[in-house]
Enzyme design. Structure first.
Site, PDB file in Angstrom:
ATOM      1  N   LYS A  13       0.835  -1.213   0.000  1.00 33.68           N
ATOM      2  CA  LYS A  13       0.000   0.000   0.000  1.00 33.68           C
ATOM      3  C   LYS A  13       0.871   1.265   0.000  1.00 33.68           C
ATOM      4  O   LYS A  13       0.644   2.183  -0.776  1.00 33.68           O
ATOM      5  CB  LYS A  13      -0.928   0.026   1.227  1.00 33.68           C
ATOM      6  CG  LYS A  13      -1.870  -1.162   1.328  1.00 33.68           C
ATOM      7  CD  LYS A  13      -2.799  -1.049   2.526  1.00 33.68           C
ATOM      8  CE  LYS A  13      -2.112  -1.065   3.882  1.00 33.68           C
ATOM      9  NZ  LYS A  13      -1.402  -2.338   4.191  1.00 33.68           N
ATOM     10  N   ARG A  88     -10.054   1.045   8.080  1.00 32.31           N
ATOM     11  CA  ARG A  88      -9.760  -0.389   8.273  1.00 32.31           C
ATOM     12  C   ARG A  88     -10.889  -1.121   8.972  1.00 32.31           C
ATOM     13  O   ARG A  88     -10.768  -2.316   9.257  1.00 32.31           O
ATOM     14  CB  ARG A  88      -8.509  -0.575   9.132  1.00 32.31           C
ATOM     15  CG  ARG A  88      -7.271  -0.265   8.372  1.00 32.31           C
ATOM     16  CD  ARG A  88      -6.036  -0.586   9.156  1.00 32.31           C
ATOM     17  NE  ARG A  88      -5.003   0.245   8.621  1.00 32.31           N
ATOM     18  CZ  ARG A  88      -3.740  -0.107   8.500  1.00 32.31           C
ATOM     19  NH1 ARG A  88      -3.350  -1.283   8.915  1.00 32.31           N
ATOM     20  NH2 ARG A  88      -2.869   0.721   7.984  1.00 32.31           N
ATOM     21  N   ARG A 127      11.715  -5.986   5.152  1.00 28.87           N
ATOM     22  CA  ARG A 127      11.546  -4.548   4.893  1.00 28.87           C
ATOM     23  C   ARG A 127      12.483  -3.703   5.760  1.00 28.87           C
ATOM     24  O   ARG A 127      12.661  -3.972   6.945  1.00 28.87           O
ATOM     25  CB  ARG A 127      10.106  -4.130   5.186  1.00 28.87           C
ATOM     26  CG  ARG A 127       9.915  -2.619   5.127  1.00 28.87           C
ATOM     27  CD  ARG A 127       8.480  -2.196   5.098  1.00 28.87           C
ATOM     28  NE  ARG A 127       7.741  -2.582   6.282  1.00 28.87           N
ATOM     29  CZ  ARG A 127       6.440  -2.365   6.438  1.00 28.87           C
ATOM     30  NH1 ARG A 127       5.753  -1.794   5.463  1.00 28.87           N
ATOM     31  NH2 ARG A 127       5.825  -2.743   7.538  1.00 28.87           N
ATOM     32  N   ARG A 160      11.169  -1.741  11.183  1.00 25.39           N
ATOM     33  CA  ARG A 160      10.028  -1.295  11.994  1.00 25.39           C
ATOM     34  C   ARG A 160       9.802  -2.255  13.162  1.00 25.39           C
ATOM     35  O   ARG A 160       9.939  -3.458  13.016  1.00 25.39           O
ATOM     36  CB  ARG A 160       8.764  -1.239  11.114  1.00 25.39           C
ATOM     37  CG  ARG A 160       8.513   0.137  10.555  1.00 25.39           C
ATOM     38  CD  ARG A 160       7.388   0.195   9.585  1.00 25.39           C
ATOM     39  NE  ARG A 160       6.132  -0.398  10.016  1.00 25.39           N
ATOM     40  CZ  ARG A 160       5.001  -0.328   9.303  1.00 25.39           C
ATOM     41  NH1 ARG A 160       5.001   0.328   8.145  1.00 25.39           N
ATOM     42  NH2 ARG A 160       3.898  -0.892   9.732  1.00 25.39           N
ATOM     43  N   ARG A 171      -0.904  -9.096  12.971  1.00 24.45           N
ATOM     44  CA  ARG A 171      -1.499  -8.049  12.124  1.00 24.45           C
ATOM     45  C   ARG A 171      -2.337  -8.678  11.009  1.00 24.45           C
ATOM     46  O   ARG A 171      -3.379  -8.134  10.626  1.00 24.45           O
ATOM     47  CB  ARG A 171      -0.394  -7.154  11.536  1.00 24.45           C
ATOM     48  CG  ARG A 171       0.204  -6.211  12.568  1.00 24.45           C
ATOM     49  CD  ARG A 171       1.592  -5.704  12.185  1.00 24.45           C
ATOM     50  NE  ARG A 171       1.624  -4.920  10.987  1.00 24.45           N
ATOM     51  CZ  ARG A 171       2.727  -4.704  10.258  1.00 24.45           C
ATOM     52  NH1 ARG A 171       3.882  -5.235  10.631  1.00 24.45           N
ATOM     53  NH2 ARG A 171       2.674  -3.966   9.183  1.00 24.45           N
TER      54      ARG A 171
HETATM   55  P1  AP5 Z   1       4.839  -1.579   1.825  1.00 23.66           P
HETATM   56  O1  AP5 Z   1       4.576  -0.750   0.629  1.00 23.66           O
HETATM   57  O2  AP5 Z   1       5.533  -0.958   2.975  1.00 23.66           O
HETATM   58  O3  AP5 Z   1       3.505  -2.320   2.288  1.00 23.66           O
HETATM   59  P2  AP5 Z   1       2.265  -1.789   3.142  1.00 23.66           P
HETATM   60  O4  AP5 Z   1       1.053  -2.457   2.624  1.00 23.66           O
HETATM   61  O5  AP5 Z   1       2.265  -0.297   3.195  1.00 23.66           O
HETATM   62  O6  AP5 Z   1       2.656  -2.424   4.525  1.00 23.66           O
HETATM   63  P3  AP5 Z   1       2.502  -1.869   5.999  1.00 23.66           P
HETATM   64  O7  AP5 Z   1       3.164  -2.884   6.873  1.00 23.66           O
HETATM   65  O8  AP5 Z   1       2.991  -0.460   6.114  1.00 23.66           O
HETATM   66  O9  AP5 Z   1       0.976  -1.895   6.199  1.00 23.66           O
HETATM   67  P4  AP5 Z   1       0.213  -1.933   7.511  1.00 23.66           P
HETATM   68  O10 AP5 Z   1      -1.142  -1.645   7.032  1.00 23.66           O
HETATM   69  O11 AP5 Z   1       0.343  -3.153   8.326  1.00 23.66           O
HETATM   70  O12 AP5 Z   1       0.965  -0.816   8.402  1.00 23.66           O
HETATM   71  P5  AP5 Z   1       0.690   0.736   8.609  1.00 23.66           P
HETATM   72  O13 AP5 Z   1       1.966   1.410   8.637  1.00 23.66           O
HETATM   73  O14 AP5 Z   1      -0.351   1.232   7.676  1.00 23.66           O
HETATM   74  O15 AP5 Z   1       5.666  -2.869   1.317  1.00 23.66           O
HETATM   75  C1  AP5 Z   1       6.096  -3.866   2.239  1.00 23.66           C
HETATM   76  C2  AP5 Z   1       7.452  -4.428   1.770  1.00 23.66           C
HETATM   77  O16 AP5 Z   1       7.236  -5.113   0.527  1.00 23.66           O
HETATM   78  C3  AP5 Z   1       8.509  -3.357   1.478  1.00 23.66           C
HETATM   79  O17 AP5 Z   1       9.775  -3.845   1.855  1.00 23.66           O
HETATM   80  C4  AP5 Z   1       8.443  -3.153  -0.040  1.00 23.66           C
HETATM   81  O18 AP5 Z   1       9.687  -2.739  -0.576  1.00 23.66           O
HETATM   82  C5  AP5 Z   1       8.053  -4.548  -0.508  1.00 23.66           C
HETATM   83  N1  AP5 Z   1       7.231  -4.547  -1.709  1.00 23.66           N
HETATM   84  C6  AP5 Z   1       6.260  -3.652  -2.066  1.00 23.66           C
HETATM   85  N2  AP5 Z   1       5.705  -4.011  -3.234  1.00 23.66           N
HETATM   86  C7  AP5 Z   1       6.313  -5.162  -3.614  1.00 23.66           C
HETATM   87  C8  AP5 Z   1       6.175  -6.020  -4.745  1.00 23.66           C
HETATM   88  N3  AP5 Z   1       5.278  -5.778  -5.739  1.00 23.66           N
HETATM   89  N4  AP5 Z   1       6.957  -7.126  -4.808  1.00 23.66           N
HETATM   90  C9  AP5 Z   1       7.872  -7.383  -3.826  1.00 23.66           C
HETATM   91  N5  AP5 Z   1       8.077  -6.594  -2.743  1.00 23.66           N
HETATM   92  C10 AP5 Z   1       7.290  -5.504  -2.640  1.00 23.66           C
HETATM   93  O19 AP5 Z   1       0.038   0.727  10.076  1.00 23.66           O
HETATM   94  C11 AP5 Z   1       0.830   0.383  11.197  1.00 23.66           C
HETATM   95  C12 AP5 Z   1      -0.040   0.312  12.423  1.00 23.66           C
HETATM   96  O20 AP5 Z   1      -0.679   1.592  12.657  1.00 23.66           O
HETATM   97  C13 AP5 Z   1      -1.210  -0.681  12.357  1.00 23.66           C
HETATM   98  O21 AP5 Z   1      -0.803  -2.010  12.680  1.00 23.66           O
HETATM   99  C14 AP5 Z   1      -2.159  -0.085  13.423  1.00 23.66           C
HETATM  100  O22 AP5 Z   1      -1.719  -0.374  14.718  1.00 23.66           O
HETATM  101  C15 AP5 Z   1      -1.997   1.418  13.171  1.00 23.66           C
HETATM  102  N6  AP5 Z   1      -2.974   1.888  12.168  1.00 23.66           N
HETATM  103  C16 AP5 Z   1      -2.688   2.376  10.935  1.00 23.66           C
HETATM  104  N7  AP5 Z   1      -3.838   2.701  10.295  1.00 23.66           N
HETATM  105  C17 AP5 Z   1      -4.858   2.410  11.153  1.00 23.66           C
HETATM  106  C18 AP5 Z   1      -6.264   2.484  11.057  1.00 23.66           C
HETATM  107  N8  AP5 Z   1      -6.885   2.936   9.945  1.00 23.66           N
HETATM  108  N9  AP5 Z   1      -6.983   2.089  12.127  1.00 23.66           N
HETATM  109  C19 AP5 Z   1      -6.412   1.655  13.246  1.00 23.66           C
HETATM  110  N10 AP5 Z   1      -5.080   1.527  13.401  1.00 23.66           N
HETATM  111  C20 AP5 Z   1      -4.306   1.902  12.353  1.00 23.66           C
END
Ligand code: AP5
Length: 218
Positions: A13, A88, A127, A160, A171
């Site tokens: 994402k 979410r 990552r 992270r 997660r």
């Molecule tokens: P990346 O692009 O970083 O993936 P992502 O989907 O953004 O992963 P996140 O772990 O950031 O998502 P998340 O939703 O768990 O965490 P968030 O920070 O939003 O890619 C991942 C890896 O894959 C990278 O190394 C990249 O290089 C690689 N990659 C990408 N594309 C690829 C491809 N095509 N092929 C191969 N490799 C690839 O949230 C963190 C925390 O915040 C949550 O757990 C929660 O506690 C809180 N939070 C955030 N939003 C909310 C909400 N709306 N409600 C409640 N709590 C929330």
């Protein structure tokens, strides 16, 4: 254009949000990044959010929605935005719809990224994020399994806290239980398009752009 990206952790994402936002000339807003900024600044919200983030759980809906609504009130979102990781839960989606309705607006498209769980675990345990410019990278792309320097700015790469395998699996469970029901909710509104998020990054970007364009022609 107002777009939402939904997907399991590690679905890409954040990677795609940056690329799509650039190509569509709209800001990308990540609730995960907003929370991490609060954590880094040691704010009250950050200290509260950290407890949930480190446990792999969702931060409560009202806290998350208030923070996001404040960000959406900033003027750079007037011509649209791309939300990465929000909403979410169905409750968050309802609150977002109410916020947008006060501006006479609604979402144009919701993209749901599909990636198998095993790929997610592989991606997230590899990552690394640049501590200076925030660029997300994969240890395969930076040359070794150990943190090294950022390919973009030369800054230090960090892992992270929530990317340990045990937390990643938690997660994934949270995503299945609390976020997957949201897909049906958006499907009934005719807003949802599923996107295969496996393969090369550029292939995924092209699929996502095609989905956005198809959606805006509906
Ligand atoms: P990346 O692009 O970083 O993936 P992502 O989907 O953004 O992963 P996140 O772990 O950031 O998502 P998340 O939703 O768990 O965490 P968030 O920070 O939003 O890619 C991942 C890896 O894959 C990278 O190394 C990249 O290089 C690689 N990659 C990408 N594309 C690829 C491809 N095509 N092929 C191969 N490799 C690839 O949230 C963190 C925390 O915040 C949550 O757990 C929660 O506690 C809180 N939070 C955030 N939003 C909310 C909400 N709306 N409600 C409640 N709590 C929330």
């Amino acid at each position: 254009m107002r777009i939402v990206l939904i997907g399991p952790p590690g679905a890409g994402k954040g990677t795609q949000a940056r690329l799509l936002a650039e190509r569509l000339s709209i800001p990308a807003i990540s609730t995960g990044d907003l929370f991490r900024t609060h954590v880094a600044q040691g704010t009250l919200l950050g200290r509260e959010a950290r407890k949930y983030m480190d446990a792999g759980a969702l931060v409560p809906d009202e806290v998350t929605t208030t923070m996001t609504a404040e960000r959406l009130a900033e003027s750079d979102t007037d011509s649209g935005f791309l939300l990465d990781g929000f909403p979410r839960t169905v409750r968050q989606a309802e609150l977002l719809r109410e916020t947008l309705a006060t501006q006479g607006a609604d979402l144009d498209r919701v993209l749901a990224f599909d990636v198998p769980d095993d790929d997610v675990v592989r991606r997230l345990t590899a990552r690394r994020v640049c501590g200076e410019c925030g660029l997300v990278q994969h240890t395969d792309h930076v040359g070794s399994g150990k943190p090294s320097s950022c390919g973009g700015c030369g800054g230090t790469l960090q892992r992270r806290d929530d990317d340990r395998e045990e937390t990643v699996r938690k997660r994934l469970t949270v995503h299945t239980e609390q976020t997957v029901p949201l897909l049906d909710w958006y499907t009934t509104q005719g807003l949802l398009t599923r996107v295969n998020a496996t393969g090369q990054v550029e292939q995924v970007t092209q699929r996502a752009l095609a989905a956005v364009m198809r959606g805006s022609a509906d």
